[in-house]
Write a protein that holds these residues in place. Sequence first.
Motif, short mmCIF file in Angstrom:
data_model
loop_
_atom_site.label_atom_id
_atom_site.label_comp_id
_atom_site.label_asym_id
_atom_site.label_seq_id
_atom_site.Cartn_x
_atom_site.Cartn_y
_atom_site.Cartn_z
N ASP A 76 -39.40 -9.06 8.86
CA ASP A 76 -40.60 -9.65 9.48
C ASP A 76 -40.54 -11.17 9.31
OD1 ASP A 76 -43.09 -10.29 10.47
OD2 ASP A 76 -44.19 -9.51 8.71
N LYS B 22 -41.76 -13.80 10.91
CA LYS B 22 -43.01 -14.57 10.96
C LYS B 22 -43.86 -14.31 9.71
CE LYS B 22 -46.87 -15.87 13.90
NZ LYS B 22 -47.77 -16.04 12.72
N ARG C 4 -32.49 -9.30 10.66
CA ARG C 4 -33.62 -8.45 10.28
C ARG C 4 -33.26 -7.43 9.21
NH1 ARG C 4 -34.98 -10.63 14.96
NH2 ARG C 4 -37.18 -11.12 15.28
N ASP D 280 -45.00 -17.12 7.13
CA ASP D 280 -46.42 -17.27 6.81
C ASP D 280 -46.63 -17.21 5.30
OD1 ASP D 280 -47.12 -17.50 9.46
OD2 ASP D 280 -47.74 -15.40 9.67
N ASP E 110 -43.32 -19.65 15.10
CA ASP E 110 -43.47 -18.69 14.01
C ASP E 110 -43.66 -19.37 12.65
OD1 ASP E 110 -43.29 -16.51 15.66
OD2 ASP E 110 -41.16 -16.13 15.27
N GLY E 111 -43.38 -20.68 12.56
CA GLY E 111 -43.63 -21.37 11.31
C GLY E 111 -42.54 -22.26 10.77
N TRP F 269 -32.73 -14.05 13.87
CA TRP F 269 -33.00 -13.66 12.50
C TRP F 269 -32.22 -12.40 12.13
CZ3 TRP F 269 -35.62 -15.86 8.51
CH2 TRP F 269 -36.46 -16.95 8.80
N PRO G 191 -39.44 -21.10 19.87
CA PRO G 191 -39.99 -19.83 19.38
C PRO G 191 -40.01 -19.74 17.86
CG PRO G 191 -38.50 -19.45 21.23
CD PRO G 191 -38.34 -20.89 20.84
N HIS G 192 -38.98 -20.24 17.19
CA HIS G 192 -38.96 -20.23 15.73
C HIS G 192 -40.02 -21.17 15.15
CE1 HIS G 192 -35.51 -17.66 15.66
NE2 HIS G 192 -34.71 -18.55 16.22
#
Length: 793
Positions: A268, A270, A263, A274, A341-342, A261, A337-338
């Motif tokens: 953030d 995740k 950043r 969300d 996170d969603g 990502w 992993p991604h």
Amino acid sequence: MRTLNESHFFVRDIKPEARAEAIVQGDRYRFTVLTSRMIRMEYAEDGVFEDRPTQTVWNRDFPVPDFRVVDEADELQIITEHVHLHYSKEPFAENTLYVDVKGNFSTYYSRYTFGGPKRTLKGTARTLDHADGAIELEEGIVSKQGYASIDDSSSFIMTEDHFVEPRRAGQCDVYYFGYGHDYKQAIKDFYHLTGPTPMLPRQVLGNWWSRYWSYNEKEYKELMTRFKEEDVPFSVSVIDMDWHVTNIPEQYGSGWTGYTWNRELFPDPKGFLDWLKKDNRMVTLNLHPADGVRAFEESYEAMAVAMGVDPESGDRIPFDFSDREFIENYFVHLHHPHEADGVDFWWIDWQQGATSKIKGLDPLWMLNHYHAIDIAREGKRPLIFSRYAGPGSHRYPIGFSGDTIISWASLKFQPYFTATASNIGYGWWSHDIGGHHRGVKDDELATRWLQYGVFSPIMRLHSTFSIFNGKEPWRYSLEAEVVMKEYLRLRHRLVPYLYTMNARNHFDGLPLVLPMYYEYPDDERAYNVPNQYFFGTELVVSPIVEQMNDKLHVAATTVWLPEGEWFDFFSGHKYHGDKHVRMFRRLSEQAVLAKAGAIVPMARHLEHSNDVMTPDHLELVVFPGADNSFTLYEDNNVDVTHREGENALTTFALDWEERRLTLVPPTGHQDLLPESRYLTLYLRGVTDGSVTANGNRLITHYDEETLTLEVEVGRISYEEEIVLELGVDVTKNENRLERLYYFLDKAEISFGLKDDLYRMLEKQPDPVTLMHQLQAMPIEKDLVDAMLELMLL
């Protein structure tokens, strides 16, 4: 190997071995009579034949049809109810193997000869990248001449652990389809042979927002918030490649590939995901995997250790989908992993061709196959977003058609391209609606393209990296903006209907979009409207793909109406069939026709909401003129097994002669439905009248503009049948003079001509007189044809 051995519906349902009694075999040849119309034809010099699944073919376990074999010294004949095969027992060649279709399809072309020319109705293509109009298509499995074939000889074999390996040299493996004009059965049997199209989640049938743009989190949230405030719903967020780090040190090459990502843009990740998902959206991230994994990635150390590379070396880990170990670690370390996170699914934006370390193995097919398997590892539906990789690709929806050029020519080709893809079972194309790049800003083109998108399989707005090239409705003229917003809302309202057609594709083997000749294979007119198609069971669409007449403020499309009565989906205007009609539509209108008796379940629009889940307020749009029934399909939107009963089925039955609409209580799992459901009925294309339910008169409102009687049925029972008595009749287009006045009032022609036309038509002359009068006047053809559509049909 976990990824490849994962147990889910894909591998569970593979049944590659045909039944022994279907096989006719010699020393070097083998024929398998799969159906009375489909024959597998194999030749191998060593006499060793293949019974394992291939990249294309997964299921050869068909019920054995009746057939007869004539086996002579120098000729073998196989005769079924529908086809007659002749083989001289020599190596397969044009003069040693041919098959005739029984039936009078043509004098000459109903004979298939091995290696001979193919004359199918075409299939689809890998991509529309950089296309500006029509491109060449691959072959399909249906043909006016009654036969087609698929050569599976170069398809890789799937091994017991569900990896792939090349075929042995010298094997010939061809599937012959002799289905005549029974195109529907051909596609159904093709799906049985190759595997079904999975069910799609409801959200992907709504609107997708996609743009190649380096959004930051604040900017993206503000955009989504504005969409919501302006009541423009989106149920899928597509984050293009700038979600990951693209500005990388020079020694690593380009930033096209990435898994980390950015950043600076998304501090953030995740929390960002969300936020999107809490607002009823699915999320997909763009993926260009060709450059492998490089040392700047957060996942590099874990990937290096897993692949036996010294992390201190900083050596690039090459992308290699011919390596089982790489595939396993690719998913575990780069994607899971991604997803935790969603991230719901991946946009596989593979543009690097069809070569790999194993000669003949297409990396795109491998990516599609294993991404679908992996995303379904915990019982989810195998959803991906990627380009087409050959027959059998329907198992891996959804199709990304690539980077089209913004032009009228591109728009004009897409309806034909999309419908024709059904000839190879590929039913879920997603286009860059509005076009991707180049071209010029054209509000009319953008609006027409969006309208087509609403009545296409997947509705995904997209555009390239330019501060001027965004598809937000407010970037266009006020008229275009209003129309775009209304159609985007309409797409979400259509999801109950679309989801039922989604189930039809999965269970019954019929795509959402079908060419007209599927229902009318013996009518030559059905083959001559390439941009007209069935949109599910109830509707026919002929998108506007031509520019507007500047003076009349309408654009035309030529529609073939089969025999019977047809109704404009929006206005209720009635048309008599068995003819071609030039239909004219304002920018706010699209040529969508409902068959007589059509029943279209829709959701009530939820203001400022992206929700497309099972609605508690259902709108039922019903058209008069014929008996019909429609069964609404609903489920939990998650389950991937789809065993019988794991859904709720609600049937609406129209008996037009008795003027009765019956609401049958749902069968199956009623717990999948809202606790209670409110129903509003719209009888469109009818006269004003009354409706009673079990003897009680219901509240109604009649809209003269759309010839629609709105009926408040109220809360409906899940336990008792409700019978609605319909005190209405089919419209006689009573509002035609009002429609004529509106049309002439907007037209930029002389006031005198307007007065003359209106006075002439106000007298409502008989059709022949009217046609002669109009054609004798010195006015342009568009105006004549528009008058005829308004006054005669």
